[in-house]
Design a protein around this motif. Structure first.
Motif, PDB file in Angstrom:
ATOM      1  N   ALA A  12      -0.554 -17.689 -65.126  1.00 51.15           N
ATOM      2  CA  ALA A  12      -2.018 -17.739 -65.117  1.00 51.15           C
ATOM      3  C   ALA A  12      -2.595 -18.097 -63.751  1.00 51.15           C
ATOM      4  O   ALA A  12      -3.811 -18.061 -63.571  1.00 51.15           O
ATOM      5  CB  ALA A  12      -2.506 -18.758 -66.156  1.00 51.15           C
ATOM      6  N   ARG A  13      -1.759 -18.417 -62.778  1.00 52.83           N
ATOM      7  CA  ARG A  13      -2.274 -18.843 -61.478  1.00 52.83           C
ATOM      8  C   ARG A  13      -3.092 -17.748 -60.822  1.00 52.83           C
ATOM      9  O   ARG A  13      -2.715 -16.587 -60.784  1.00 52.83           O
ATOM     10  CB  ARG A  13      -1.127 -19.248 -60.543  1.00 52.83           C
ATOM     11  N   ARG A  14      -4.248 -18.124 -60.328  1.00 50.56           N
ATOM     12  CA  ARG A  14      -5.136 -17.220 -59.606  1.00 50.56           C
ATOM     13  C   ARG A  14      -5.693 -17.959 -58.405  1.00 50.56           C
ATOM     14  O   ARG A  14      -6.002 -19.146 -58.491  1.00 50.56           O
ATOM     15  CB  ARG A  14      -6.345 -16.793 -60.453  1.00 50.56           C
ATOM     16  N   SER A  15      -5.858 -17.251 -57.313  1.00 46.61           N
ATOM     17  CA  SER A  15      -6.597 -17.821 -56.186  1.00 46.61           C
ATOM     18  C   SER A  15      -8.075 -17.563 -56.427  1.00 46.61           C
ATOM     19  O   SER A  15      -8.472 -16.449 -56.768  1.00 46.61           O
ATOM     20  CB  SER A  15      -6.173 -17.154 -54.874  1.00 46.61           C
ATOM     21  N   VAL A  16      -8.863 -18.597 -56.271  1.00 50.32           N
ATOM     22  CA  VAL A  16     -10.314 -18.461 -56.343  1.00 50.32           C
ATOM     23  C   VAL A  16     -10.815 -18.449 -54.908  1.00 50.32           C
ATOM     24  O   VAL A  16     -10.563 -19.404 -54.164  1.00 50.32           O
ATOM     25  CB  VAL A  16     -10.956 -19.625 -57.133  1.00 50.32           C
TER      26      VAL A  16
END
Length: 191
Positions: A12-16
């Motif tokens: 689920a890791r995402r860069s914002v």
């Protein structure tokens, strides 16, 4: 078979994007909690070849002013739009943790391995921020490699910036992006 929550968190890791990060940011105790997870990285020889600089409040704007000035020193023909971008780089996220790589001469642990440890810290910090409900982005850009910026931030001889980790509350959902197919990247070595 149900999938592990730990794997689900990794997936689920995402860069914002830093421009999409705002208040509230993590308070000092929460930052320390994030860092407690971030330091649990492979570290051959237990050298701890990294340290942290926290940039918050007005210091973000002060650093931005310095970056715009330095950008113009590097190239007097820099467009005003680029100067404005450099001035605002650290103004969006309320907390920026600079991960400073501090490689040490060691006959058993090459410098590259120590730099990779600092990179692992950056990634683990992203994971910790997201696990605690914050958005984050790992950035570098020219200022991470500029000796004058290093001096301005008080880096010692031989230290480097592994990353600026921008942390705050996401103003928008980070979209999923296409990821590489691991099966296409995997080869078997058969000797």
């Amino acid at each position: 078979m149900s999938e592990s929550p730990a794997l689900q968190a990794l997936d689920a890791r995402r860069s914002v994007p830093a421009k999409q990060l705002g208040e509230p940011g993590p308070d000092p105790a929460t930052v320390l909690r994030m860092l407690a997870s971030a330091v649990r990285v492979p570290d051959h020889g237990k050298l701890v070849p990294y340290r942290f600089l926290r940039i918050t409040g007005d210091a973000r704007h002060s650093l931005g002013a310095f970056l715009a000035e330095r950008s113009q020193q590097r190239d007097p023909h820099t467009a005003q739009a680029q100067l404005d971008k450099d001035r605002q780089r650290f103004s969006h996220a309320p907390v920026i943790i600079t991960v400073v790589a501090c490689p040490q001469p060691n006959p058993k642990v090459p410098e590259l391995e120590q730099l990779l440890t600092a990179g692992c810290v950056c990634f683990a910090l992203l994971q910790a921020a997201q696990a605690l409900g914050f958005g984050a982005q790992w950035l570098t850009a020219w200022m991470a490699f500029d000796p004058a910026v290093h001096a301005h931030l008080g880096l010692a001889e031989g230290e480097r910036i592994a990353g600026f980790i921008h942390i705050g509350t996401a103003r928008t959902l980070a979209p999923e992006r296409e990821r590489p197919d691991p099966a296409a990247l995997l080869q078997d070595w058969v000797g």
